[in-house]
Design an enzyme around this catalytic site. Structure first.
Site, PDB file in Angstrom:
ATOM      1  N   ARG A   1      -5.930  -0.430   4.701  1.00  0.00           N
ATOM      2  CA  ARG A   1      -5.466  -1.713   4.179  1.00  0.00           C
ATOM      3  C   ARG A   1      -6.588  -2.728   4.072  1.00  0.00           C
ATOM      4  NH1 ARG A   1      -0.339  -3.060   7.740  1.00  0.00           N
ATOM      5  NH2 ARG A   1      -1.402  -5.017   8.127  1.00  0.00           N
TER       6      ARG A   1
ATOM      7  N   MET B   1      -1.012   6.127   6.403  1.00  0.00           N
ATOM      8  CA  MET B   1       0.127   5.196   6.406  1.00  0.00           C
ATOM      9  C   MET B   1       1.091   5.542   5.272  1.00  0.00           C
ATOM     10  SD  MET B   1      -1.239   1.441   7.427  1.00  0.00           S
ATOM     11  CE  MET B   1      -1.346   0.953   9.140  1.00  0.00           C
TER      12      MET B   1
ATOM     13  N   ARG C   1      -7.671  18.930  15.509  1.00  0.00           N
ATOM     14  CA  ARG C   1      -8.057  17.554  15.862  1.00  0.00           C
ATOM     15  C   ARG C   1      -7.316  16.577  14.964  1.00  0.00           C
ATOM     16  NH1 ARG C   1     -12.740  16.881  18.839  1.00  0.00           N
ATOM     17  NH2 ARG C   1     -13.166  18.784  19.998  1.00  0.00           N
TER      18      ARG C   1
ATOM     19  N   ILE D   1       0.844  -1.197   0.000  1.00  0.00           N
ATOM     20  CA  ILE D   1       0.000   0.000   0.000  1.00  0.00           C
ATOM     21  C   ILE D   1       0.876   1.242   0.000  1.00  0.00           C
ATOM     22  CG2 ILE D   1      -1.966  -1.115   1.167  1.00  0.00           C
ATOM     23  CD1 ILE D   1      -1.188   0.735   3.623  1.00  0.00           C
ATOM     24  N   ASP D   2       2.151   1.081   0.423  1.00  0.00           N
ATOM     25  CA  ASP D   2       3.059   2.232   0.510  1.00  0.00           C
ATOM     26  C   ASP D   2       3.609   2.640  -0.858  1.00  0.00           C
ATOM     27  OD1 ASP D   2       2.747   1.779   3.245  1.00  0.00           O
ATOM     28  OD2 ASP D   2       4.550   0.544   3.341  1.00  0.00           O
TER      29      ASP D   2
HETATM   30  O1  F6P Z   1       3.790  -1.566   4.753  1.00  0.00           O
HETATM   31  C1  F6P Z   1       2.420  -1.455   4.913  1.00  0.00           C
HETATM   32  C2  F6P Z   1       2.084  -0.843   6.220  1.00  0.00           C
HETATM   33  O2  F6P Z   1       0.687  -0.759   6.301  1.00  0.00           O
HETATM   34  C3  F6P Z   1       2.734   0.513   6.504  1.00  0.00           C
HETATM   35  O3  F6P Z   1       2.111   1.562   5.811  1.00  0.00           O
HETATM   36  C4  F6P Z   1       2.617   0.579   8.005  1.00  0.00           C
HETATM   37  O4  F6P Z   1       3.598   1.408   8.572  1.00  0.00           O
HETATM   38  C5  F6P Z   1       2.841  -0.850   8.419  1.00  0.00           C
HETATM   39  O5  F6P Z   1       2.512  -1.643   7.301  1.00  0.00           O
HETATM   40  C6  F6P Z   1       2.022  -1.272   9.604  1.00  0.00           C
HETATM   41  O6  F6P Z   1       2.304  -2.600   9.891  1.00  0.00           O
HETATM   42  P1  F6P Z   1       1.559  -3.458  11.004  1.00  0.00           P
HETATM   43  O7  F6P Z   1       0.196  -3.799  10.467  1.00  0.00           O
HETATM   44  O8  F6P Z   1       2.405  -4.675  11.160  1.00  0.00           O
HETATM   45  O9  F6P Z   1       1.485  -2.609  12.205  1.00  0.00           O
END
Ligand code: F6P
Length: 359
Positions: free
Chosen positions: A291, A190, A282, A147-148
């Site tokens: 996700r 994220m 806020r 997703i990044d």
């Molecule tokens: O790499 C995808 C991601 O959703 C990042 O954007 C986020 O920092 C990380 O994974 C979060 O991971 P977890 O679900 O293990 O906390």
């Protein structure tokens, strides 16, 4: 037209060792993301069409360590195209530092009679895949999931489009409250160490300030942008901040603060803004909502194209490579190229954001 394969008619409990056919394993590793099931479905359909047995490996590399696998036929992937998550399960297990786990993987790869593994994942999963390939433990083809959107060698990884779509919808919703209550809304998205989600969702959602890890935050500049909007009669503002963004050295942040976990930058930012400007601020941390849920049409199609391509790559013996999306074509690149360095936000894209937003 699908060629009828004997495997399709058999029970899911069938043991791949019983069949004198070539075998492909597929695993999904790292964070879950919308589109994983579209990939799995495509690998199964294309694989069966090409005469392979497809073995699903459960929970990323953990499944190869534990020999937790099952044969996948078209029945097993029926009705999953529009479902988020992964029917195979996932984990963040990275065996590359454990000789025992690597040995187990080698053992179970052979035991299952696999000819190749299709590894669907982000930076860590694919780096491990490459490591195992370089050690001659398994043949591997990668598929970029993130997703990044931080993987190099591909314009897009699947999952990113859905995350941007979800974040945009949420920004739209927060806009109405910001406007009605004359508030500053800080929306933390994220993206890990890159700001792709923030820039694209910020652009699509009409953000007034976009803050990303690629550019350090200058808190005075941010506050001045908010004051300037107030002077123009805009008593509310939308700030989209990427979870990995950092303050610059002049922002008066206590030493050691940057060593925080992701998920706190929004809170810190809102407090500073309130203190400096006096405007009510806020925070909304969008988190894992970005996700979850159904993949967009783009991600379903991209995942499907990647899955079909990966099977073709196995057939052609293109191991150590990753299916990739380049200029609207599905091609491939070396996994080494994809994981060498993170793909940062391109500044020509950020320049477009600068037409509408402060940073
Ligand atoms: O790499 C995808 C991601 O959703 C990042 O954007 C986020 O920092 C990380 O994974 C979060 O991971 P977890 O679900 O293990 O906390």
């Amino acid at each position: 037209m699908m060629r009828q394969s004997g495997v399709r008619c058999r029970s899911l409990d069938i043991k791949s060792e019983d069949l004198d056919m070539k075998k492909i394993g597929i695993l999904t590793g790292g964070a879950d993301c919308p589109g994983l099931n579209a990939v799995i479905r495509a690998v199964v359909y294309k694989g069966l069409q090409e005469g392979y047995v497809i073995t699903g490996i459960k929970n990323g590399w953990q499944g190869l360590i534990d020999n937790d696998t099952r044969i996948l036929d078209t029945r097993a992937v029926s009705g999953i195209l529009d479902r988020g998550g992964t029917i195979l399960g996932t984990s963040r297990v990275d065996p590359s530092q454990s000789p025992e786990q690597i040995e187990k993987i080698a053992e179970n790869y052979k035991r299952n009679g696999m000819d190749a593994v299709i590894a669907v994942g982000g930076e860590v999963t694919l780096a491990t895949a490459l490591d195992l390939f370089n050690r001659d433990i398994l043949n591997v083809v990668g598929i970029p999931k993130s997703i990044d959107n931080a993987l190099s060698g591909t314009d897009y990884a699947f999952g990113f489009d859905t995350a941007v779509q979800v974040a945009t919808e949420l920004i739209d919703r927060l806009h109405t409250t910001a406007e009605s209550h004359h508030r500053i809304m800080v929306i933390e998205v994220m993206g890990h160490y890159t700001g792709w989600i923030a820039v694209e969702a910020g652009l699509a959602g009409g953000a007034d300030v976009i803050l990303i890890p690629e550019i350090k935050i200058n808190i005075e500049k941010v506050c001045e942008a908010l004051r300037s909007r107030h002077r123009r009669g805009k008593s509310f503002s939308i700030i989209v901040v990427s979870e990995g963004a950092e303050f610059d050295a002049h922002s008066g942040i206590p030493e050691g603060y940057e060593k925080r976990r992701f998920g706190s930058i929004g809170e810190k930012l809102a407090k500073l803004i309130e203190n400096i400007t006096g405007y009510e601020a806020r925070v909304s941390v969008l988190g894992h909502i970005q996700r979850g849920g159904a993949p967009t049409a783009f991600d379903r199609i991209l995942g499907t194209r990647f899955g079909v391509k990966a099977v073709e790559m196995v057939k052609e013996g293109k191991f150590g490579k990753m299916a990739s999306y380049q200029n609207n074509r599905i091609k491939y690149c070396d996994i080494a190229e994809a994981v060498k360095q993170r793909k940062k936000v391109e500044m020509d894209l950020f320049d477009i954001a600068r037409v509408f937003c402060a940073e």
